[in-house]
Design a protein around this motif. Structure first.
Motif, PDB file in Angstrom:
ATOM      1  N   UNK A  73       0.833  -1.193   0.000  1.00  0.00           N
ATOM      2  CA  UNK A  73       0.000   0.000   0.000  1.00  0.00           C
ATOM      3  C   UNK A  73       0.873   1.251   0.000  1.00  0.00           C
ATOM      4  N   UNK A  74       0.263   2.380  -0.355  1.00  0.00           N
ATOM      5  CA  UNK A  74       0.908   3.689  -0.194  1.00  0.00           C
ATOM      6  C   UNK A  74       0.175   4.430   0.925  1.00  0.00           C
ATOM      7  N   UNK A  75       0.924   4.973   1.864  1.00  0.00           N
ATOM      8  CA  UNK A  75       0.350   5.662   3.013  1.00  0.00           C
ATOM      9  C   UNK A  75       0.196   7.148   2.699  1.00  0.00           C
ATOM     10  N   UNK A  76      -1.003   7.686   2.906  1.00  0.00           N
ATOM     11  CA  UNK A  76      -1.256   9.120   2.776  1.00  0.00           C
ATOM     12  C   UNK A  76      -1.615   9.627   4.165  1.00  0.00           C
ATOM     13  N   UNK A 113      -2.380   6.597  -9.098  1.00  0.00           N
ATOM     14  CA  UNK A 113      -1.763   5.265  -9.125  1.00  0.00           C
ATOM     15  C   UNK A 113      -2.813   4.250  -8.709  1.00  0.00           C
ATOM     16  N   UNK A 114      -3.574   3.793  -9.672  1.00  0.00           N
ATOM     17  CA  UNK A 114      -4.679   2.877  -9.387  1.00  0.00           C
ATOM     18  C   UNK A 114      -4.205   1.477  -9.007  1.00  0.00           C
ATOM     19  N   UNK A 115      -2.929   1.184  -9.218  1.00  0.00           N
ATOM     20  CA  UNK A 115      -2.400  -0.150  -8.930  1.00  0.00           C
ATOM     21  C   UNK A 115      -1.954  -0.314  -7.480  1.00  0.00           C
ATOM     22  N   UNK A 116      -1.793   0.802  -6.763  1.00  0.00           N
ATOM     23  CA  UNK A 116      -1.326   0.742  -5.376  1.00  0.00           C
ATOM     24  C   UNK A 116      -2.427   1.227  -4.444  1.00  0.00           C
ATOM     25  N   UNK A 117      -3.005   0.353  -3.635  1.00  0.00           N
ATOM     26  CA  UNK A 117      -4.044   0.777  -2.693  1.00  0.00           C
ATOM     27  C   UNK A 117      -3.514   1.837  -1.723  1.00  0.00           C
ATOM     28  N   UNK A 118      -4.386   2.719  -1.300  1.00  0.00           N
ATOM     29  CA  UNK A 118      -4.008   3.804  -0.395  1.00  0.00           C
ATOM     30  C   UNK A 118      -4.425   3.465   1.029  1.00  0.00           C
ATOM     31  N   UNK A 119      -3.491   3.672   1.956  1.00  0.00           N
ATOM     32  CA  UNK A 119      -3.764   3.511   3.378  1.00  0.00           C
ATOM     33  C   UNK A 119      -3.774   4.894   4.028  1.00  0.00           C
ATOM     34  N   UNK A 153      -9.402   7.997  18.014  1.00  0.00           N
ATOM     35  CA  UNK A 153     -10.843   7.984  17.726  1.00  0.00           C
ATOM     36  C   UNK A 153     -11.126   8.578  16.348  1.00  0.00           C
ATOM     37  N   UNK A 154     -10.407   9.655  15.994  1.00  0.00           N
ATOM     38  CA  UNK A 154     -10.579  10.236  14.662  1.00  0.00           C
ATOM     39  C   UNK A 154     -10.133   9.250  13.586  1.00  0.00           C
ATOM     40  N   UNK A 155      -9.006   8.604  13.810  1.00  0.00           N
ATOM     41  CA  UNK A 155      -8.472   7.665  12.822  1.00  0.00           C
ATOM     42  C   UNK A 155      -9.426   6.501  12.591  1.00  0.00           C
ATOM     43  N   UNK A 156     -10.079   6.055  13.640  1.00  0.00           N
ATOM     44  CA  UNK A 156     -10.984   4.916  13.531  1.00  0.00           C
ATOM     45  C   UNK A 156     -12.112   5.183  12.548  1.00  0.00           C
ATOM     46  N   UNK A 157     -12.505   6.446  12.407  1.00  0.00           N
ATOM     47  CA  UNK A 157     -13.602   6.800  11.493  1.00  0.00           C
ATOM     48  C   UNK A 157     -13.229   6.532  10.034  1.00  0.00           C
ATOM     49  N   UNK A 158     -11.945   6.448   9.730  1.00  0.00           N
ATOM     50  CA  UNK A 158     -11.489   6.215   8.358  1.00  0.00           C
ATOM     51  C   UNK A 158     -10.666   4.949   8.217  1.00  0.00           C
ATOM     52  N   UNK A 159     -10.661   4.104   9.238  1.00  0.00           N
ATOM     53  CA  UNK A 159      -9.783   2.929   9.238  1.00  0.00           C
ATOM     54  C   UNK A 159      -8.344   3.350   8.956  1.00  0.00           C
ATOM     55  N   UNK A 160      -7.963   4.480   9.522  1.00  0.00           N
ATOM     56  CA  UNK A 160      -6.618   5.024   9.316  1.00  0.00           C
ATOM     57  C   UNK A 160      -5.659   4.461  10.360  1.00  0.00           C
ATOM     58  N   UNK A 161      -4.411   4.299   9.971  1.00  0.00           N
ATOM     59  CA  UNK A 161      -3.381   3.972  10.943  1.00  0.00           C
ATOM     60  C   UNK A 161      -2.895   5.275  11.573  1.00  0.00           C
ATOM     61  N   UNK A 162      -2.175   5.172  12.679  1.00  0.00           N
ATOM     62  CA  UNK A 162      -1.746   6.346  13.445  1.00  0.00           C
ATOM     63  C   UNK A 162      -0.241   6.290  13.669  1.00  0.00           C
ATOM     64  N   UNK A 163       0.399   7.436  13.478  1.00  0.00           N
ATOM     65  CA  UNK A 163       1.812   7.587  13.810  1.00  0.00           C
ATOM     66  C   UNK A 163       1.938   8.542  14.998  1.00  0.00           C
ATOM     67  N   UNK A 164       2.708   8.135  15.993  1.00  0.00           N
ATOM     68  CA  UNK A 164       3.027   8.996  17.126  1.00  0.00           C
ATOM     69  C   UNK A 164       4.426   9.556  16.895  1.00  0.00           C
ATOM     70  N   UNK A 165       4.509  10.875  16.761  1.00  0.00           N
ATOM     71  CA  UNK A 165       5.767  11.512  16.390  1.00  0.00           C
ATOM     72  C   UNK A 165       6.437  12.139  17.605  1.00  0.00           C
ATOM     73  N   UNK A 166       7.759  11.960  17.682  1.00  0.00           N
ATOM     74  CA  UNK A 166       8.520  12.409  18.844  1.00  0.00           C
ATOM     75  C   UNK A 166       9.569  13.444  18.423  1.00  0.00           C
TER      76      UNK A 166
END
Length: 326
Positions: A73-76, A113-119, A153-166
């Motif tokens: 996948x490609x992450x947006x 890029x229709x060949x690579x699903x977006x996450x 909770x916001x991410x869950x609405x879009x089945x999004x993954x989450x990054x915690x940045x430090x």
């Protein structure tokens, strides 16, 4: 809930004599120190070796364990802090509007890029660099668990993954990562580390550009790998911000592990030609495993009449699999 969380966080910051500093956490120095703003467009590194090699596994390092996000996948990702309108798009708009805008970007990338699903992803700064030392003297402010819970909770609405940045300031990854262990044990939660605000020599964040060494990154990958093994998780993602030569030292000593996918992320802003040059110099020329590219909704327009399109970014070699919007 978000408004209450924001007020609580600000009150906590004021009580600690700290501030959530958008000028620090979004700083891309508008000076000769920022190569994105100064590097000339050249062909000197146009023939740098591609990160891809040979089948069946086309990327450096061991093949990841099952459940890996990349390269399938490609992450947006939308980046920022929900408590600040100035740190990035994640906090600039009300949650529903922000998620609707994320939907639009996802559609643009699916068309390009229709060949690579977006996450879809939300990338939240949960330890912010500060211009003052604070009680701990570390020039950093940790966000509350409530703030992180709101992002989840916001991410869950879009089945999004989450990054915690430090942004460690004068702290270290060894000190900060264990504070996030309970979240990093979640299969949808991953990590970002920002070398710009890692002040190894005692500097003040925002006044000079910091750095991480391979030793720091290896600590992060080992920590994530152990969490993945102990909790039977799919591979963790590690996003490493970079836009100068000195921000990452000894890149060739970074250890790649099947439980962790490392993304070297081009984090500079400016004119498209200069952003491309920075990508060639510091990402393509010194590949680690996967690559990322950042688009600044505001800062990129300071030196250019337009933002780079998905088609332009896909023309880079190697094609970035992590795209971040700030």
């Amino acid at each position: 809930m978000l408004l209450h969380s924001s007020c609580s966080q600000k009150q906590e910051a004021e009580a600690a004599n700290l501030e959530i500093s958008p000028t620090v956490t979004t700083a891309q120095p508008d000076s000769a120190a920022n190569p994105v703003m100064t590097a000339p467009e050249t062909d000197a590194v146009a023939e740098a070796p591609s990160i891809k090699e040979a089948d069946p596994w086309e990327y450096p390092g061991p093949k990841p364990t099952p459940g890996a996000v990349l390269p399938q996948k490609r992450i947006i990702a939308f980046y920022g802090n929900p408590l600040s309108r100035r740190m990035g798009i994640l906090g600039e708009l009300p949650p529903d509007q922000m998620l609707a805008k994320l939907d639009e970007e996802v559609q643009h990338w699916e068309a390009a890029d229709s060949l690579t699903p977006v996450q879809p992803a939300l990338h939240a700064i949960v330890v912010t660099a500060q211009g003052k030392p604070g009680r701990a003297g570390k020039y950093r402010l940790r966000m509350t668990n409530k703030m992180i819970d709101d992002v989840l909770a916001m991410a869950k609405k879009r089945d999004a993954i989450v990054f915690l940045d430090i942004q460690v300031g004068q702290s270290t990854l060894q000190e900060e990562l264990p504070q996030l262990a309970e979240y990093l044990k979640m299969p949808q939660v991953h990590l970002g580390i920002d070398a710009e605000f890692s002040m190894k020599n005692g500097g003040v964040p925002g006044r000079s550009i910091g750095s991480f060494d391979a030793e720091d990154i290896n600590f992060a990958t080992e920590y994530l790998a152990e969490l993945a093994q102990e909790n039977q998780l799919p591979p963790k993602l590690l996003i490493v911000h970079r836009f100068t030569q000195g921000m990452i030292t000894n890149h060739d000593r970074i250890k790649l592990r099947p439980e962790v996918q490392v993304v070297m992320h081009m984090d500079g802003w400016g004119h498209p030609a200069l952003k491309k040059d920075t990508y060639r110099r510091y990402i393509q020329k010194e590949p680690v495993q996967f690559t990322g590219f950042k688009v600044f909704y505001k800062n990129d327009l300071r030196k250019s009449p337009r933002l780079m399109s998905p088609d332009e970014i896909l023309a880079l070699d190697p094609k970035p699999l992590y795209i971040q919007y700030q």
